[in-house]
Each structure stands twice: as structure tokens, then as C-alpha cells.
Scaffold this motif. Structure first.
Motif, PDB file in Angstrom:
ATOM      1  N   PHE A 105      -8.090   1.471  -3.660  1.00  0.00           N
ATOM      2  CA  PHE A 105      -6.846   0.785  -4.047  1.00  0.00           C
ATOM      3  C   PHE A 105      -5.658   1.734  -4.110  1.00  0.00           C
ATOM      4  N   ALA A 106      -4.488   1.223  -3.679  1.00  0.00           N
ATOM      5  CA  ALA A 106      -3.232   1.955  -3.843  1.00  0.00           C
ATOM      6  C   ALA A 106      -2.109   0.949  -4.052  1.00  0.00           C
ATOM      7  N   TYR A 107      -1.077   1.380  -4.742  1.00  0.00           N
ATOM      8  CA  TYR A 107       0.086   0.515  -4.955  1.00  0.00           C
ATOM      9  C   TYR A 107       1.344   1.366  -4.917  1.00  0.00           C
ATOM     10  N   THR A 108       2.466   0.704  -4.769  1.00  0.00           N
ATOM     11  CA  THR A 108       3.746   1.380  -4.953  1.00  0.00           C
ATOM     12  C   THR A 108       4.675   0.503  -5.766  1.00  0.00           C
ATOM     13  N   TYR A 109       5.522   1.185  -6.515  1.00  0.00           N
ATOM     14  CA  TYR A 109       6.518   0.531  -7.351  1.00  0.00           C
ATOM     15  C   TYR A 109       7.674   1.509  -7.477  1.00  0.00           C
ATOM     16  N   MET A 164      -7.029  19.913  -7.473  1.00  0.00           N
ATOM     17  CA  MET A 164      -7.837  18.702  -7.619  1.00  0.00           C
ATOM     18  C   MET A 164      -9.009  18.711  -6.640  1.00  0.00           C
ATOM     19  N   THR A 165     -10.117  18.114  -7.060  1.00  0.00           N
ATOM     20  CA  THR A 165     -11.262  17.968  -6.165  1.00  0.00           C
ATOM     21  C   THR A 165     -10.988  16.839  -5.173  1.00  0.00           C
ATOM     22  N   GLU A 166     -11.803  16.771  -4.136  1.00  0.00           N
ATOM     23  CA  GLU A 166     -11.637  15.712  -3.145  1.00  0.00           C
ATOM     24  C   GLU A 166     -11.837  14.341  -3.777  1.00  0.00           C
ATOM     25  N   GLU A 167     -12.811  14.221  -4.686  1.00  0.00           N
ATOM     26  CA  GLU A 167     -13.063  12.941  -5.349  1.00  0.00           C
ATOM     27  C   GLU A 167     -11.886  12.527  -6.222  1.00  0.00           C
ATOM     28  N   GLN A 168     -11.268  13.480  -6.896  1.00  0.00           N
ATOM     29  CA  GLN A 168     -10.104  13.168  -7.719  1.00  0.00           C
ATOM     30  C   GLN A 168      -8.934  12.694  -6.853  1.00  0.00           C
ATOM     31  N   ARG A 169      -8.737  13.334  -5.726  1.00  0.00           N
ATOM     32  CA  ARG A 169      -7.651  12.931  -4.825  1.00  0.00           C
ATOM     33  C   ARG A 169      -7.882  11.521  -4.298  1.00  0.00           C
ATOM     34  N   LYS A 170      -9.129  11.204  -3.996  1.00  0.00           N
ATOM     35  CA  LYS A 170      -9.431   9.877  -3.463  1.00  0.00           C
ATOM     36  C   LYS A 170      -9.136   8.777  -4.481  1.00  0.00           C
ATOM     37  N   PRO A 208       4.120   6.895  -3.658  1.00  0.00           N
ATOM     38  CA  PRO A 208       5.556   6.567  -3.612  1.00  0.00           C
ATOM     39  C   PRO A 208       5.920   5.835  -2.330  1.00  0.00           C
ATOM     40  N   GLN A 209       6.850   4.910  -2.425  1.00  0.00           N
ATOM     41  CA  GLN A 209       7.197   4.061  -1.268  1.00  0.00           C
ATOM     42  C   GLN A 209       7.835   4.848  -0.137  1.00  0.00           C
ATOM     43  N   THR A 210       8.331   6.046  -0.421  1.00  0.00           N
ATOM     44  CA  THR A 210       8.967   6.861   0.626  1.00  0.00           C
ATOM     45  C   THR A 210       7.983   7.788   1.337  1.00  0.00           C
ATOM     46  N   THR A 211       6.693   7.703   1.005  1.00  0.00           N
ATOM     47  CA  THR A 211       5.692   8.614   1.565  1.00  0.00           C
ATOM     48  C   THR A 211       5.543   8.413   3.069  1.00  0.00           C
ATOM     49  N   ARG A 212       5.562   9.523   3.799  1.00  0.00           N
ATOM     50  CA  ARG A 212       5.364   9.518   5.247  1.00  0.00           C
ATOM     51  C   ARG A 212       4.528  10.739   5.624  1.00  0.00           C
ATOM     52  N   GLY A 213       4.051  10.762   6.839  1.00  0.00           N
ATOM     53  CA  GLY A 213       3.505  11.967   7.437  1.00  0.00           C
ATOM     54  C   GLY A 213       2.342  12.615   6.717  1.00  0.00           C
ATOM     55  N   THR A 214       1.482  11.812   6.077  1.00  0.00           N
ATOM     56  CA  THR A 214       0.284  12.378   5.462  1.00  0.00           C
ATOM     57  C   THR A 214      -0.905  11.451   5.688  1.00  0.00           C
ATOM     58  N   ASN A 215      -2.093  12.037   5.829  1.00  0.00           N
ATOM     59  CA  ASN A 215      -3.331  11.271   5.976  1.00  0.00           C
ATOM     60  C   ASN A 215      -4.169  11.294   4.706  1.00  0.00           C
ATOM     61  N   ASP A 216      -3.593  11.770   3.597  1.00  0.00           N
ATOM     62  CA  ASP A 216      -4.352  11.924   2.358  1.00  0.00           C
ATOM     63  C   ASP A 216      -4.947  10.614   1.847  1.00  0.00           C
ATOM     64  N   HIS A 217      -4.340   9.485   2.210  1.00  0.00           N
ATOM     65  CA  HIS A 217      -4.754   8.198   1.635  1.00  0.00           C
ATOM     66  C   HIS A 217      -5.362   7.269   2.680  1.00  0.00           C
ATOM     67  N   SER A 218      -5.848   7.828   3.770  1.00  0.00           N
ATOM     68  CA  SER A 218      -6.324   6.992   4.881  1.00  0.00           C
ATOM     69  C   SER A 218      -7.635   6.265   4.576  1.00  0.00           C
ATOM     70  N   HIS A 219      -8.178   6.440   3.360  1.00  0.00           N
ATOM     71  CA  HIS A 219      -9.371   5.706   2.946  1.00  0.00           C
ATOM     72  C   HIS A 219      -9.027   4.433   2.155  1.00  0.00           C
ATOM     73  N   TRP A 246       4.590   2.955   4.776  1.00  0.00           N
ATOM     74  CA  TRP A 246       3.763   3.064   3.564  1.00  0.00           C
ATOM     75  C   TRP A 246       2.377   2.478   3.793  1.00  0.00           C
ATOM     76  N   LEU A 247       2.304   1.292   4.389  1.00  0.00           N
ATOM     77  CA  LEU A 247       0.995   0.675   4.638  1.00  0.00           C
ATOM     78  C   LEU A 247       0.133   1.557   5.533  1.00  0.00           C
ATOM     79  N   TRP A 248       0.772   2.239   6.466  1.00  0.00           N
ATOM     80  CA  TRP A 248       0.010   3.071   7.409  1.00  0.00           C
ATOM     81  C   TRP A 248      -0.392   4.418   6.822  1.00  0.00           C
ATOM     82  N   ARG A 249      -0.185   4.614   5.538  1.00  0.00           N
ATOM     83  CA  ARG A 249      -0.852   5.732   4.856  1.00  0.00           C
ATOM     84  C   ARG A 249      -2.317   5.366   4.641  1.00  0.00           C
TER      85      ARG A 249
END
Length: 438
Positions: free
Chosen positions: A305-309, A340-346, A352-363, A403-406
Motif C-alpha cells: 500500500f501507498a498513498y499521497t496527500y 533502513m533495512t530493505e523490509e523497512q523501506r518496503k 510525496p505527490q511530486t516523487t519522480r525518477g525512483t524505483n524504490d516503490h515498484s512493489h 506518481w502512480l508509476w512509482r
């Protein structure tokens, strides 16, 4: 790798293609095949690491600075003087000074920016008489014969209460915007910081919707757009979201959900969230309710799960969930994030709604977009004073899609998204080729 000949001829180049189309992969091949000196700027340190692994001649400014115990702003000058191709984050771009720009021009560097930065930001407001006094005292100076009405620091220092203005004018261009109640200062990246390069390449999607594109146009940059196909840089093709139609399930809230007592509908604008606590409380509650419903019906966890506000109020979404709140706080801190550990990051849920250019949340498979995106009204009115029309809907759609494509859809996996705003849902549906709501 095949590259259309026009790409080599253009000075200002935009590789404009959907997220996950292979823009970064194509530019890595280009870097490895060109003899030009290159400086590439990315969003996150994790992307810096990706580029240094894929491009042997790229040197990480952060790594060299850490090893030598120097500041990154000092080390980048040293590396450019040595004629090294380098990679760094966008943050460093804001601190480029005259010495570095002269060296970059002298050595004939190319600039590559993986994702756009904001073109304009509001600095502060002045009364007209206060601003005139600063000009009279030569604390500020208007650029001569400048149709864009830019100002710079004068011969004498500004009062200490205007330190933010002093700092901004050292490293950014500053535009004067006059309106009924006074004067606003609007800042933007130094246009010189683009002109000094032999070539400038920007990797993004929907560049025309970005404020940076308006900054380019205002300063007379004639940019050419290109696309990516099967790892090759090709002539530009306008792309919508139809290929993802079967992967994205769009949900809306029940009509009664976003309403105050008395039945008045809730706006999702940042101004209403800031000024009306009752509105803010309803939205935070509904984000929690959506997560619990998905938890109950689909068995999801915070990993999915992820959200932005709106950025100033996201912490209240977590209510009594202290552990996830702390994970999100740590992730937003650059130093703590690295610990942070990988599990914590997941398990991080706020993006944030302005997030771009990262694959950190691709799960992430279930995502909530709880804002109705509007351009800052001061920036919008400033741009309208220079352009006949401003495409604010494309600006909003670009932010939503980026944002959705994160999340997992960037890997071609199915995603469920709940978009609170009817306007934003319709923009997304139109982009996908779906019928819109009345």
C-alpha cells in the motif's frame, strides 16, 4: 544502439516517453557510446549508484566527497577541472556557482537531467514601496533592457531579515511579478546553467506540462522532443496510457464519504486542507478507511500500500499507527533512509505527490491519490502574464501519472488505485481512453 540523426544536431533535447519505456537504459547506452564529457543529474542517490555501475567512466560526486572529506559543491568543481564525466543529484544543481559554470563551458560538457525539476518557485511578497526603496538603496538591481523583468543583488547587502532573498539570488534567477497588492519575487534555475552546455538532454514524460518547459520557452530555448522505442532514441511520438488500460483498476470513494456534517462536499485542494481542520480530518479518515477495506477484502499489508496527500498534513493520516509513522519519517530523512533495512523501506506508505525518477516503490500494488492537483495560483498567474494559455490539466495529469508509476504498474503488473478527486479520475480515464464521469 540506433539514434535518430536529429538528436545529435539539437542543442536542447527532451526524451519524452512514458515511464518504464527505457529512457534511462537508452541514455546509459548513449553515455557509453559518446566521447563527450557528461554531467548527469538524477533524483536519488540510489539512481547515482545505478548510473555509476552501468557507465564505468561516470564518477559519483558524493562518493568522492565522502572519501576526501570535502564538500560536494567543492568536489564537483575539482572533477570538472580534471575533465571527468560525473553523476550527482538534482540538489547540487541549485548550488552551482559562476566558477563551475565557467569550467563547464570551457570543457564543453553535456548536461543530462533524468527527470525535470520545478521551473518556478514563489520566493516572497513585498509592498511596492519597500521594493522601490531596495532599488533606490542599490540593494537590488533590475537587469537592464530585460523584457522578463529579472532582478539581481545590488552593490549593498539586503537587511538580514531578507536572507532568504539574498541566498536565492546568489544561485537562481529572480523574476519580478507585479500584481494589485504588491510585488512577488519568482525564482527559477539560472538560465545560464543551461546555456553553458554544448548539449542539454532531459528525460521525462509530458514535458510540455512542466513548469520547466515554460521557463525554457520564456528564455528562448528551442527544444526538440524525441521518444524511445526498443532501447533506441527515435523521432517523437505522442503517447497516451491506452497500453495500460487492462492493468489499472480505478476506484472512487462512495459519494457520501468526502462530506462534512451537513452534507457539504469536501475539496481536495491544499488551501482548504490548510484552512479547514474538519475537511482535513475527513480526508485522513477516508485514506485509513480505504486501506482497511483493502486489508479486509484483498489481504494487503503496508508493503502493498501507498498513498499521497498534501505534504504538510500527511502525518495525521497515521492516527494511532505509530510504527508506520516512524518508518515514513525515517524514509523522508536522507541520512536515516540509508540506515533502513530493505523490509523497512518496503513498508513505507507515504510517497510525496511530486516523487519522480525512483524505483524504490515498484512493489506497491494498491495506491491512494488523495489530492486534487492545481498549479500554485501565483505561478499560474505569473505564467499567464507571459503566455496566452497555460495547460493546468496536463500539469495535474502529469503529476498523477508520474506518481502512480512509482508503483508496480511500471513493471507491467496490475494495480488498483483509488483517486479521490473526480477531476483527477477523469483526467486519468481520458488519458487511458476510458469514458469519463459526468
Amino acid at each position: 544502439m540506433t539514434i535518430t540523426p536529429k538528436f545529435h544536431l539539437a542543442k536542447y533535447r527532451v526524451i519524452d516517453a512514458r515511464m518504464g519505456a527505457g529512457k534511462s537504459t537508452a541514455i546509459i547506452s548513449y553515455i557509453n557510446s559518446t566521447y563527450h564529457l557528461v554531467i548527469i543529474l538524477v533524483e536519488r542517490q540510489s539512481e547515482v549508484d545505478r548510473y555509476t555501475k552501468s557507465c564505468p567512466r561516470l564518477i559519483s560526486v558524493a562518493d568522492v566527497a565522502e572519501q576526501s572529506g570535502t564538500l560536494k559543491s567543492e568536489e564537483i568543481v575539482n572533477l570538472v577541472k580534471q575533465g571527468k564525466s560525473i553523476v550527482s543529484t538534482h540538489q547540487l544543481f541549485a548550488r552551482w556557482d559562476g566558477e563551475l559554470l565557467r569550467e563547464l563551458k570551457l570543457k564543453g560538457y553535456e548536461l543530462i537531467k533524468d527527470e525535470v525539476i520545478e521551473g518556478f518557485e514563489v520566493l516572497r511578497q513585498f509592498k511596492s514601496e519597500d521594493f522601490e526603496l531596495m532599488l533606490e538603496r542599490k540593494q537590488l538591481e533590475a537587469l537592464p533592457n530585460d523584457e522578463l523583468k529579472r532582478v539581481r543583488l545590488g552593490l549593498f547587502p539586503l537587511p538580514s531579515r531578507y536572507q532568504d532573498v539574498t541566498d536565492a539570488l546568489k544561485n537562481r534567477d529572480c523574476y519580478l511579478y507585479e500584481f494589485a497588492d504588491g510585488i512577488r519575487l519568482i525564482t527559477a534555475p539560472k538560465e545560464e546553467a543551461f546555456r553553458v552546455f554544448d548539449k542539454v538532454t532531459i528525460l521525462t514524460y509530458m514535458f510540455h506540462a512542466s513548469t520547466l518547459s515554460y521557463m525554457f520557452k520564456m528564455n528562448g530555448y528551442n527544444f526538440d522532443c524525441f521518444s524511445v522505442s526498443e532501447g533506441c532514441i527515435v523521432s517523437y511520438v505522442n503517447q497516451n496510457g491506452e497500453p495500460f488500460l487492462q492493468l489499472l483498476l480505478i476506484e472512487a470513494l462512495a459519494k457520501r464519504a468526502l462530506r462534512l456534517s451537513g452534507g457539504r462536499p469536501v475539496s481536495l485542494s491544499s488551501s482548504e486542507a490548510a484552512n479547514k481542520p474538519a475537511v482535513h480530518a475527513v480526508i485522513c479518515k477516508e485514506i485509513r478507511n480505504v486501506y482497511r477495506r483493502w486489508q479486509r477484502d484483498a489481504g494487503i499489508s503496508s508493503n502493498d500500500f501507498a498513498y499521497t496527500y498534501h505534504g504538510d498534513y500527511w502525518e495525521e493520516v497515521h492516527h494511532r499507527d505509530h510504527s508506520n509513522l516512524m518508518l515514513n519519517r525515517h524514509y523522508r530523512d536522507i541520512v536515516r533512509r540509508e540506515q533502513m533495512t530493505e523490509e523497512q523501506r518496503k513498508a513505507v506508505t507515504f510517497i510525496p505527490q511530486t516523487t519522480r525518477g525512483t524505483n524504490d516503490h515498484s512493489h506497491k500494488k494498491y495506491m491512494v491519490f488523495a489530492v486534487n492537483v492545481h498549479m500554485n495560483p501565483i505561478i499560474e498567474n505569473f505564467l499567464k502574464s507571459h503566455f496566452e494559455t497555460i495547460d493546468t490539466d496536463s500539469y495535474a495529469l502529469s503529476r498523477l501519472v508520474q506518481w502512480l508509476w512509482r508503483g508496480c504498474i511500471r513493471k507491467g503488473e496490475p494495480m488498483v488505485c483509488c483517486v479521490f478527486s473526480k477531476r483527477m479520475r477523469n483526467l486519468l480515464k481520458e488519458w487511458l481512453g476510458l469514458p469519463t464521469e459526468r
